[in-house]
Design an enzyme around this catalytic site. Structure first.
Site, PDB file in Angstrom:
ATOM      1  N   GLU A 351       0.813  -1.269   0.064  1.00 48.21           N
ATOM      2  CA  GLU A 351      -0.090   0.026   0.084  1.00 48.21           C
ATOM      3  C   GLU A 351       0.767   1.378   0.153  1.00 48.21           C
ATOM      4  O   GLU A 351       1.816   1.415   0.655  1.00 48.21           O
ATOM      5  CB  GLU A 351      -0.814   0.127   1.215  1.00 48.21           C
ATOM      6  CG  GLU A 351      -2.058  -0.825   1.443  1.00 48.21           C
ATOM      7  CD  GLU A 351      -2.864  -0.813   2.616  1.00 48.21           C
ATOM      8  OE1 GLU A 351      -2.898   0.256   3.109  1.00 48.21           O
ATOM      9  OE2 GLU A 351      -3.436  -1.927   2.869  1.00 48.21           O
TER      10      GLU A 351
HETATM   11  C1  PNW Z   1      -3.978   1.371   6.207  1.00 43.37           C
HETATM   12  N1  PNW Z   1      -0.912   4.993  10.896  1.00 43.37           N
HETATM   13  O1  PNW Z   1      -4.251   1.994   7.137  1.00 43.37           O
HETATM   14  C2  PNW Z   1      -4.814   0.276   5.773  1.00 43.37           C
HETATM   15  O2  PNW Z   1      -4.430  -1.084   5.348  1.00 43.37           O
HETATM   16  C3  PNW Z   1      -5.944   0.751   4.811  1.00 43.37           C
HETATM   17  O3  PNW Z   1      -7.196  -0.156   4.807  1.00 43.37           O
HETATM   18  C4  PNW Z   1      -6.239   2.262   4.955  1.00 43.37           C
HETATM   19  O4  PNW Z   1      -7.337   2.524   4.191  1.00 43.37           O
HETATM   20  C5  PNW Z   1      -5.085   3.028   4.554  1.00 43.37           C
HETATM   21  O5  PNW Z   1      -3.849   2.286   5.223  1.00 43.37           O
HETATM   22  C6  PNW Z   1      -5.221   4.635   4.564  1.00 43.37           C
HETATM   23  O6  PNW Z   1      -5.403   4.964   5.984  1.00 43.37           O
HETATM   24  C7  PNW Z   1      -3.341   2.523   8.149  1.00 43.37           C
HETATM   25  O7  PNW Z   1      -1.691   5.519  11.731  1.00 43.37           O
HETATM   26  C8  PNW Z   1      -4.178   3.178   9.156  1.00 43.37           C
HETATM   27  O8  PNW Z   1       0.181   4.694  10.961  1.00 43.37           O
HETATM   28  C9  PNW Z   1      -3.213   3.864  10.226  1.00 43.37           C
HETATM   29  C10 PNW Z   1      -2.009   3.974   9.812  1.00 43.37           C
HETATM   30  C11 PNW Z   1      -1.288   3.252   9.149  1.00 43.37           C
HETATM   31  C12 PNW Z   1      -1.921   2.540   8.046  1.00 43.37           C
END
Ligand code: PNW
EC number: 3.2.1.21
Length: 448
Positions: A351
Protein backbone atom coordinates in the site's frame (compact mmCIF):
# COMPACT_ATOMS: atom_id res chain seq x y z
CA UNK A 1 16.30 10.21 -20.11
CA UNK A 2 17.09 7.89 -17.23
CA UNK A 3 16.55 4.17 -17.66
CA UNK A 4 14.15 2.36 -15.34
CA UNK A 5 15.57 0.84 -12.14
CA UNK A 6 12.58 -1.51 -12.00
CA UNK A 7 13.14 -5.13 -13.09
CA UNK A 8 11.17 -6.37 -16.11
CA UNK A 9 8.92 -8.60 -14.01
CA UNK A 10 8.14 -5.83 -11.45
CA UNK A 11 4.46 -6.10 -10.52
CA UNK A 12 2.37 -2.91 -10.75
CA UNK A 13 -1.07 -2.95 -9.17
CA UNK A 14 -3.57 -1.36 -6.82
CA UNK A 15 -5.08 -2.41 -3.50
CA UNK A 16 -8.41 -2.40 -1.67
CA UNK A 17 -9.94 -4.14 1.36
CA UNK A 18 -13.26 -5.97 1.65
CA UNK A 19 -15.15 -3.88 4.21
CA UNK A 20 -13.99 -0.64 2.62
CA UNK A 21 -15.42 -1.33 -0.86
CA UNK A 22 -17.76 -4.33 -1.06
CA UNK A 23 -21.02 -3.23 0.56
CA UNK A 24 -23.75 -5.87 1.07
CA UNK A 25 -21.99 -7.03 4.25
CA UNK A 26 -24.77 -9.45 5.23
CA UNK A 27 -25.76 -10.67 1.76
CA UNK A 28 -26.13 -14.30 0.76
CA UNK A 29 -25.74 -15.76 4.24
CA UNK A 30 -22.65 -13.82 5.39
CA UNK A 31 -21.96 -13.49 9.12
CA UNK A 32 -21.51 -9.96 10.49
CA UNK A 33 -18.02 -8.61 11.19
CA UNK A 34 -16.77 -6.37 14.00
CA UNK A 35 -16.73 -3.52 11.48
CA UNK A 36 -20.43 -4.02 10.83
CA UNK A 37 -21.05 -3.69 14.56
CA UNK A 38 -18.59 -0.81 15.11
CA UNK A 39 -19.72 1.33 12.17
CA UNK A 40 -23.36 1.04 13.23
CA UNK A 41 -22.58 2.58 16.64
CA UNK A 42 -22.42 6.36 16.08
CA UNK A 43 -20.65 6.84 19.43
CA UNK A 44 -17.66 4.92 18.15
CA UNK A 45 -17.28 6.31 14.64
CA UNK A 46 -15.33 9.54 14.16
CA UNK A 47 -17.63 9.95 11.16
CA UNK A 48 -21.02 8.86 12.58
CA UNK A 49 -23.48 7.47 10.04
CA UNK A 50 -20.88 6.27 7.57
CA UNK A 51 -21.03 2.47 7.36
CA UNK A 52 -19.95 -0.24 4.94
CA UNK A 53 -23.58 -1.12 4.11
CA UNK A 54 -23.22 0.10 0.52
CA UNK A 55 -19.64 1.42 0.26
CA UNK A 56 -18.59 1.18 -3.43
CA UNK A 57 -21.13 -1.58 -4.08
CA UNK A 58 -18.24 -3.65 -5.38
CA UNK A 59 -20.05 -6.85 -4.36
CA UNK A 60 -22.55 -6.15 -7.17
CA UNK A 61 -20.17 -4.36 -9.55
CA UNK A 62 -17.20 -6.70 -9.40
CA UNK A 63 -17.12 -7.54 -13.14
CA UNK A 64 -17.12 -3.91 -14.29
CA UNK A 65 -14.54 -3.01 -11.61
CA UNK A 66 -12.21 -5.71 -12.97
CA UNK A 67 -12.77 -4.32 -16.48
CA UNK A 68 -11.73 -0.89 -15.15
CA UNK A 69 -8.53 -2.40 -13.70
CA UNK A 70 -7.77 -3.82 -17.11
CA UNK A 71 -8.43 -0.47 -18.77
CA UNK A 72 -5.95 1.17 -16.37
CA UNK A 73 -3.33 -1.45 -17.29
CA UNK A 74 -3.01 -2.92 -13.78
CA UNK A 75 -0.92 -6.09 -13.66
CA UNK A 76 -1.98 -7.05 -10.12
CA UNK A 77 -4.85 -6.46 -7.72
CA UNK A 78 -4.54 -6.78 -3.95
CA UNK A 79 -7.87 -7.42 -2.23
CA UNK A 80 -9.02 -8.99 1.02
CA UNK A 81 -11.58 -11.63 1.87
CA UNK A 82 -14.36 -10.93 4.37
CA UNK A 83 -13.91 -13.96 6.65
CA UNK A 84 -17.61 -14.00 7.66
CA UNK A 85 -18.81 -14.31 4.06
CA UNK A 86 -16.97 -17.62 3.85
CA UNK A 87 -17.42 -18.84 7.44
CA UNK A 88 -20.43 -17.03 8.96
CA UNK A 89 -19.59 -18.33 12.46
CA UNK A 90 -15.85 -17.83 11.88
CA UNK A 91 -15.22 -21.58 12.00
CA UNK A 92 -17.13 -24.69 10.96
CA UNK A 93 -19.83 -24.33 8.33
CA UNK A 94 -18.72 -22.92 4.94
CA UNK A 95 -21.14 -20.52 3.21
CA UNK A 96 -20.80 -21.44 -0.46
CA UNK A 97 -22.38 -18.29 -1.98
CA UNK A 98 -19.87 -16.13 -0.06
CA UNK A 99 -16.91 -18.24 -1.13
CA UNK A 100 -18.25 -18.18 -4.66
CA UNK A 101 -17.93 -14.36 -4.81
CA UNK A 102 -14.17 -14.62 -4.30
CA UNK A 103 -13.88 -17.51 -6.79
CA UNK A 104 -15.64 -15.38 -9.40
CA UNK A 105 -13.42 -12.40 -8.59
CA UNK A 106 -10.24 -14.46 -8.99
CA UNK A 107 -11.51 -15.99 -12.25
CA UNK A 108 -12.37 -12.53 -13.62
CA UNK A 109 -8.90 -11.23 -12.71
CA UNK A 110 -7.11 -14.19 -14.28
CA UNK A 111 -9.22 -13.87 -17.42
CA UNK A 112 -7.89 -10.30 -17.79
CA UNK A 113 -4.32 -11.34 -17.03
CA UNK A 114 -4.34 -9.53 -13.65
CA UNK A 115 -2.51 -11.32 -10.83
CA UNK A 116 -4.52 -11.64 -7.62
CA UNK A 117 -2.80 -10.89 -4.27
CA UNK A 118 -5.15 -12.21 -1.62
CA UNK A 119 -5.13 -10.86 1.94
CA UNK A 120 -6.87 -13.25 4.31
CA UNK A 121 -7.51 -10.73 7.07
CA UNK A 122 -7.90 -6.98 6.67
CA UNK A 123 -9.57 -6.22 10.02
CA UNK A 124 -13.15 -7.58 9.55
CA UNK A 125 -13.16 -10.30 12.21
CA UNK A 126 -16.50 -12.20 12.40
CA UNK A 127 -18.56 -11.04 15.41
CA UNK A 128 -19.13 -14.70 16.27
CA UNK A 129 -15.41 -14.89 17.07
CA UNK A 130 -15.25 -11.49 18.77
CA UNK A 131 -17.99 -12.77 21.07
CA UNK A 132 -15.57 -15.52 22.06
CA UNK A 133 -12.84 -12.98 22.90
CA UNK A 134 -11.57 -12.29 19.40
CA UNK A 135 -7.79 -11.85 19.26
CA UNK A 136 -7.62 -12.05 23.08
CA UNK A 137 -8.51 -15.74 22.88
CA UNK A 138 -5.52 -18.04 22.31
CA UNK A 139 -7.78 -20.27 20.16
CA UNK A 140 -7.77 -17.51 17.54
CA UNK A 141 -4.64 -19.06 15.99
CA UNK A 142 -6.60 -22.26 15.31
CA UNK A 143 -9.63 -20.33 14.00
CA UNK A 144 -7.42 -18.42 11.60
CA UNK A 145 -5.57 -21.54 10.41
CA UNK A 146 -8.93 -23.22 9.66
CA UNK A 147 -10.12 -20.18 7.70
CA UNK A 148 -6.79 -19.98 5.85
CA UNK A 149 -6.90 -23.68 4.90
CA UNK A 150 -10.48 -23.24 3.62
CA UNK A 151 -9.31 -20.46 1.31
CA UNK A 152 -6.20 -22.35 0.12
CA UNK A 153 -8.29 -25.39 -0.79
CA UNK A 154 -10.74 -23.22 -2.71
CA UNK A 155 -8.26 -21.00 -4.56
CA UNK A 156 -4.73 -22.35 -4.37
CA UNK A 157 -2.99 -22.52 -7.72
CA UNK A 158 -5.22 -19.77 -9.10
CA UNK A 159 -4.05 -17.43 -6.35
CA UNK A 160 -0.27 -17.65 -6.01
CA UNK A 161 0.43 -14.76 -3.65
CA UNK A 162 -1.17 -14.92 -0.21
CA UNK A 163 -1.02 -12.47 2.70
CA UNK A 164 -1.97 -13.61 6.19
CA UNK A 165 -2.66 -10.35 8.07
CA UNK A 166 -2.86 -6.71 7.08
CA UNK A 167 -1.14 -4.43 9.60
CA UNK A 168 -1.33 -6.18 12.97
CA UNK A 169 -0.07 -2.91 14.53
CA UNK A 170 -3.16 -1.02 13.39
CA UNK A 171 -5.44 -3.85 14.57
CA UNK A 172 -4.08 -3.69 18.11
CA UNK A 173 -3.16 -0.02 18.46
CA UNK A 174 -6.52 1.08 17.03
CA UNK A 175 -8.69 -1.83 18.14
CA UNK A 176 -7.36 -2.77 21.60
CA UNK A 177 -5.23 0.14 22.93
CA UNK A 178 -6.81 3.42 21.78
CA UNK A 179 -10.26 2.24 20.66
CA UNK A 180 -10.45 4.28 17.45
CA UNK A 181 -11.03 1.13 15.37
CA UNK A 182 -13.07 -2.06 15.85
CA UNK A 183 -13.56 -3.69 18.28
CA UNK A 184 -13.03 -0.36 20.09
CA UNK A 185 -11.28 -1.46 23.28
CA UNK A 186 -8.98 0.83 25.29
CA UNK A 187 -6.87 -1.42 27.42
CA UNK A 188 -3.10 -1.49 27.88
CA UNK A 189 -3.22 -5.04 29.25
CA UNK A 190 -5.14 -6.37 26.26
CA UNK A 191 -3.00 -4.81 23.52
CA UNK A 192 0.11 -7.04 23.91
CA UNK A 193 -2.09 -10.15 24.17
CA UNK A 194 -4.00 -9.28 20.99
CA UNK A 195 -0.71 -8.58 19.18
CA UNK A 196 0.82 -11.85 20.31
CA UNK A 197 -2.22 -13.89 19.30
CA UNK A 198 -2.29 -12.15 15.91
CA UNK A 199 1.30 -13.24 15.39
CA UNK A 200 0.49 -16.79 16.52
CA UNK A 201 -2.39 -16.76 14.03
CA UNK A 202 -0.04 -15.56 11.29
CA UNK A 203 2.36 -18.44 12.06
CA UNK A 204 -0.45 -21.00 12.20
CA UNK A 205 -1.76 -19.82 8.80
CA UNK A 206 1.71 -20.07 7.26
CA UNK A 207 2.08 -23.60 8.65
CA UNK A 208 -1.38 -24.57 7.32
CA UNK A 209 -0.37 -23.25 3.92
CA UNK A 210 2.88 -25.23 3.86
CA UNK A 211 0.80 -28.33 4.64
CA UNK A 212 -1.39 -27.61 1.58
CA UNK A 213 1.69 -27.24 -0.68
CA UNK A 214 2.39 -23.52 -0.68
CA UNK A 215 3.25 -21.13 -3.47
CA UNK A 216 4.09 -17.76 -1.92
CA UNK A 217 2.98 -16.40 1.41
CA UNK A 218 3.81 -13.27 3.37
CA UNK A 219 2.84 -10.84 6.11
CA UNK A 220 1.86 -7.20 5.53
CA UNK A 221 3.01 -4.57 8.04
CA UNK A 222 2.77 -0.79 8.09
CA UNK A 223 6.11 0.94 8.56
CA UNK A 224 6.52 4.60 9.47
CA UNK A 225 10.23 5.52 9.74
CA UNK A 226 11.13 7.36 12.95
CA UNK A 227 13.71 10.16 13.07
CA UNK A 228 14.86 11.82 16.31
CA UNK A 229 13.90 15.50 16.65
CA UNK A 230 17.32 16.24 18.18
CA UNK A 231 20.54 14.51 19.09
CA UNK A 232 19.63 14.40 22.78
CA UNK A 233 19.77 11.01 24.50
CA UNK A 234 16.10 11.45 25.51
CA UNK A 235 14.89 12.08 21.96
CA UNK A 236 16.96 9.19 20.63
CA UNK A 237 15.55 6.83 23.26
CA UNK A 238 12.01 8.03 22.48
CA UNK A 239 12.67 7.37 18.79
CA UNK A 240 13.91 3.87 19.56
CA UNK A 241 10.72 3.16 21.54
CA UNK A 242 8.52 4.49 18.74
CA UNK A 243 10.39 2.40 16.18
CA UNK A 244 10.17 -0.75 18.30
CA UNK A 245 6.47 -0.23 19.01
CA UNK A 246 5.30 0.52 15.48
CA UNK A 247 7.92 -0.85 13.10
CA UNK A 248 9.54 -3.84 14.83
CA UNK A 249 6.86 -5.23 17.18
CA UNK A 250 5.64 -7.62 14.46
CA UNK A 251 8.65 -8.00 12.15
CA UNK A 252 11.04 -9.01 14.96
CA UNK A 253 8.96 -11.99 16.18
CA UNK A 254 8.02 -13.05 12.62
CA UNK A 255 11.58 -12.87 11.24
CA UNK A 256 13.86 -13.11 14.30
CA UNK A 257 11.71 -15.07 16.77
CA UNK A 258 11.74 -12.47 19.58
CA UNK A 259 10.27 -9.11 20.55
CA UNK A 260 12.29 -5.87 20.64
CA UNK A 261 13.61 -5.25 24.18
CA UNK A 262 11.85 -1.87 24.27
CA UNK A 263 8.42 -3.58 24.43
CA UNK A 264 8.77 -4.37 28.14
CA UNK A 265 9.90 -0.80 28.81
CA UNK A 266 6.85 0.58 26.94
CA UNK A 267 4.18 -1.67 28.46
CA UNK A 268 5.68 -2.18 31.92
CA UNK A 269 3.56 -4.52 34.06
CA UNK A 270 1.20 -5.06 31.09
CA UNK A 271 3.94 -6.86 29.15
CA UNK A 272 3.68 -10.60 29.99
CA UNK A 273 6.23 -13.42 29.84
CA UNK A 274 5.48 -15.35 26.67
CA UNK A 275 5.72 -19.14 26.36
CA UNK A 276 9.01 -19.87 24.52
CA UNK A 277 7.27 -22.38 22.23
CA UNK A 278 5.06 -19.63 20.82
CA UNK A 279 8.02 -18.18 18.93
CA UNK A 280 8.51 -21.44 17.02
CA UNK A 281 4.96 -21.02 15.72
CA UNK A 282 5.31 -17.29 15.03
CA UNK A 283 8.71 -17.41 13.31
CA UNK A 284 7.83 -19.51 10.24
CA UNK A 285 9.82 -18.87 7.05
CA UNK A 286 7.86 -16.51 4.77
CA UNK A 287 8.34 -15.91 1.05
CA UNK A 288 7.92 -12.15 1.13
CA UNK A 289 7.06 -9.20 3.34
CA UNK A 290 4.51 -6.63 2.24
CA UNK A 291 5.08 -3.09 3.48
CA UNK A 292 2.47 -0.36 3.62
CA UNK A 293 4.15 3.04 3.60
CA UNK A 294 2.39 6.40 3.94
CA UNK A 295 4.51 8.78 6.00
CA UNK A 296 7.36 9.25 8.45
CA UNK A 297 7.56 10.72 11.96
CA UNK A 298 10.03 13.07 13.61
CA UNK A 299 9.96 12.06 17.29
CA UNK A 300 10.65 13.82 20.58
CA UNK A 301 10.61 12.66 24.17
CA UNK A 302 7.23 13.44 25.77
CA UNK A 303 6.53 12.19 29.30
CA UNK A 304 2.80 12.89 28.89
CA UNK A 305 2.29 10.56 25.94
CA UNK A 306 0.94 7.22 27.10
CA UNK A 307 2.35 4.58 26.88
CA UNK A 308 5.20 5.51 24.52
CA UNK A 309 6.50 8.70 26.18
CA UNK A 310 7.21 9.92 22.66
CA UNK A 311 5.29 12.18 20.33
CA UNK A 312 5.62 13.39 16.73
CA UNK A 313 6.90 16.87 15.89
CA UNK A 314 4.89 18.38 13.06
CA UNK A 315 7.09 19.40 10.14
CA UNK A 316 6.77 22.30 7.71
CA UNK A 317 5.81 20.22 4.67
CA UNK A 318 2.85 19.20 2.54
CA UNK A 319 0.37 17.17 4.58
CA UNK A 320 -2.47 14.97 3.31
CA UNK A 321 -6.06 15.32 4.53
CA UNK A 322 -5.32 12.56 7.07
CA UNK A 323 -2.61 14.98 8.30
CA UNK A 324 0.24 12.73 7.21
CA UNK A 325 3.47 14.45 6.16
CA UNK A 326 4.50 13.84 2.54
CA UNK A 327 8.18 12.84 2.71
CA UNK A 328 9.25 10.42 -0.05
CA UNK A 329 12.96 10.08 0.93
CA UNK A 330 11.84 8.21 4.06
CA UNK A 331 10.52 5.42 1.82
CA UNK A 332 14.01 4.84 0.40
CA UNK A 333 15.51 5.01 3.91
CA UNK A 334 12.92 2.55 5.21
CA UNK A 335 13.57 -0.04 2.50
CA UNK A 336 17.33 0.14 3.13
CA UNK A 337 16.66 -0.02 6.91
CA UNK A 338 14.56 -3.16 6.39
CA UNK A 339 17.26 -4.90 4.34
CA UNK A 340 19.98 -3.99 6.85
CA UNK A 341 18.01 -5.34 9.84
CA UNK A 342 16.13 -8.32 8.39
CA UNK A 343 18.12 -9.31 5.29
CA UNK A 344 17.29 -9.14 1.60
CA UNK A 345 13.84 -10.80 1.78
CA UNK A 346 11.64 -10.15 -1.30
CA UNK A 347 9.49 -7.09 -0.61
CA UNK A 348 6.29 -5.71 -2.06
CA UNK A 349 5.00 -2.24 -1.35
CA UNK A 350 1.46 -3.47 -0.68
CA UNK A 351 0.00 0.00 0.00
CA UNK A 352 1.12 3.54 -0.73
CA UNK A 353 -1.01 6.55 -1.49
CA UNK A 354 -2.58 9.71 -0.15
CA UNK A 355 -5.91 11.26 0.77
CA UNK A 356 -6.27 14.72 -0.74
CA UNK A 357 -9.38 16.79 -1.21
CA UNK A 358 -11.42 15.79 -4.26
CA UNK A 359 -14.98 16.96 -4.89
CA UNK A 360 -17.85 14.50 -4.27
CA UNK A 361 -18.96 14.72 -7.93
CA UNK A 362 -16.58 14.66 -10.90
CA UNK A 363 -16.72 17.69 -13.21
CA UNK A 364 -17.00 17.54 -17.02
CA UNK A 365 -13.21 17.31 -17.28
CA UNK A 366 -12.94 14.57 -14.67
CA UNK A 367 -10.88 14.93 -11.50
CA UNK A 368 -7.61 16.80 -11.55
CA UNK A 369 -5.54 15.64 -8.55
CA UNK A 370 -2.01 16.94 -9.07
CA UNK A 371 -0.97 16.43 -5.43
CA UNK A 372 -1.87 12.73 -5.55
CA UNK A 373 -0.19 12.23 -8.94
CA UNK A 374 2.92 13.90 -7.54
CA UNK A 375 2.74 11.74 -4.40
CA UNK A 376 2.74 8.61 -6.58
CA UNK A 377 5.54 9.88 -8.81
CA UNK A 378 7.89 10.83 -5.99
CA UNK A 379 7.22 7.68 -3.95
CA UNK A 380 7.65 5.35 -6.91
CA UNK A 381 10.93 7.15 -7.68
CA UNK A 382 11.97 6.61 -4.03
CA UNK A 383 11.39 2.87 -4.48
CA UNK A 384 13.47 2.97 -7.67
CA UNK A 385 16.28 4.52 -5.63
CA UNK A 386 16.10 1.68 -3.06
CA UNK A 387 16.25 -0.87 -5.89
CA UNK A 388 19.38 0.89 -7.20
CA UNK A 389 20.83 0.43 -3.71
CA UNK A 390 20.19 -3.32 -3.94
CA UNK A 391 16.92 -3.78 -2.04
CA UNK A 392 14.82 -6.61 -3.53
CA UNK A 393 11.49 -4.83 -4.15
CA UNK A 394 9.26 -6.83 -6.50
CA UNK A 395 6.04 -4.87 -6.80
CA UNK A 396 3.99 -1.79 -5.94
CA UNK A 397 0.28 -1.58 -5.08
CA UNK A 398 -1.24 1.90 -5.05
CA UNK A 399 -3.68 2.56 -2.19
CA UNK A 400 -6.32 2.65 -3.30
CA UNK A 401 -7.88 1.51 -6.55
CA UNK A 402 -10.92 3.65 -5.71
CA UNK A 403 -12.24 6.02 -3.06
CA UNK A 404 -13.73 4.01 -0.21
CA UNK A 405 -14.71 3.90 3.48
CA UNK A 406 -11.68 5.16 5.39
CA UNK A 407 -12.72 3.10 8.45
CA UNK A 408 -13.89 5.32 11.34
CA UNK A 409 -13.04 8.46 9.32
CA UNK A 410 -15.73 7.54 6.81
CA UNK A 411 -16.14 8.55 3.17
CA UNK A 412 -14.71 12.06 3.35
CA UNK A 413 -11.09 10.86 3.09
CA UNK A 414 -10.53 9.98 -0.57
CA UNK A 415 -7.50 7.76 -1.25
CA UNK A 416 -8.60 6.47 -4.67
CA UNK A 417 -6.83 6.88 -7.98
CA UNK A 418 -10.37 6.32 -9.27
CA UNK A 419 -13.07 8.70 -7.99
CA UNK A 420 -16.34 7.24 -6.70
CA UNK A 421 -19.54 9.29 -6.78
CA UNK A 422 -21.36 7.75 -3.81
CA UNK A 423 -24.79 8.94 -5.04
CA UNK A 424 -24.53 7.24 -8.44
CA UNK A 425 -21.64 4.79 -7.94
CA UNK A 426 -20.08 6.21 -11.12
CA UNK A 427 -16.31 5.58 -11.26
CA UNK A 428 -14.06 8.25 -12.81
CA UNK A 429 -10.32 7.66 -13.14
CA UNK A 430 -8.54 10.72 -11.70
CA UNK A 431 -5.53 12.33 -13.35
CA UNK A 432 -3.39 10.28 -10.92
CA UNK A 433 -4.82 7.06 -12.40
CA UNK A 434 -3.91 8.19 -15.93
CA UNK A 435 -0.44 9.08 -14.69
CA UNK A 436 -0.09 5.67 -13.01
CA UNK A 437 -1.14 3.90 -16.24
CA UNK A 438 1.77 5.62 -17.98
CA UNK A 439 4.15 4.58 -15.20
CA UNK A 440 3.05 0.98 -15.69
CA UNK A 441 3.35 1.16 -19.49
CA UNK A 442 6.94 2.49 -19.22
CA UNK A 443 7.85 0.17 -16.30
CA UNK A 444 8.71 3.17 -14.16
CA UNK A 445 11.12 4.94 -16.49
CA UNK A 446 11.65 8.74 -16.36
CA UNK A 447 10.09 9.56 -13.02
CA UNK A 448 12.61 12.31 -12.25
C1 PNW B 1 -3.95 1.38 6.14
N1 PNW B 1 -1.14 4.75 10.87
O1 PNW B 1 -4.27 1.78 7.43
C2 PNW B 1 -4.96 0.30 5.81
O2 PNW B 1 -4.37 -0.92 5.44
C3 PNW B 1 -6.02 0.72 4.84
O3 PNW B 1 -7.14 -0.09 4.98
C4 PNW B 1 -6.31 2.20 5.02
O4 PNW B 1 -7.41 2.62 4.27
C5 PNW B 1 -5.06 2.94 4.59
O5 PNW B 1 -3.93 2.50 5.32
C6 PNW B 1 -5.16 4.45 4.74
O6 PNW B 1 -5.31 4.82 6.07
C7 PNW B 1 -3.43 2.54 8.21
O7 PNW B 1 -1.72 5.43 11.73
C8 PNW B 1 -4.04 3.26 9.23
O8 PNW B 1 0.08 4.72 10.80
C9 PNW B 1 -3.27 3.98 10.11
C10 PNW B 1 -1.91 3.99 9.96
C11 PNW B 1 -1.28 3.26 8.97
C12 PNW B 1 -2.07 2.54 8.08
Amino acid sequence: MTSSPFPDNFLWGAATAAYQIEGSPLADGAGASIWQRFSHDPRLMASPGDTGDVACDHYNRMESDVALMKELGLQAYRFSVNWGRVLPEGVGRVNDPGLDFYKRLVDALLEQGIEPLLTLHHWDLPVALDDRGGWLNRDSADWFAEYAATMYRALDGRVKKWVTLNEPWVITDGGYLHGALAPGHRNMFEAPIASHNLMRAHGAAVAAYRAEGAHEIGLVVNIEPKYPASDSAEDRAATARAEAYMNRQYLDPALKGRYPKEMAEIFGEAWPEWPADDFKLICQPVDFIGINYYTRNVVRHDPNQWPLRASPVKQVATHTTTDWEVHPPALTDMLVWFRDIYGNIPLYITENGAAFYDPPVAGPDGIDDPLRADYLRTHIAAIGEAIRRGVDVRGYMAWSLMDNLEWSLGYSKRFGIVHVDYETQVRTPKRSARFYSEVIASNGANLG
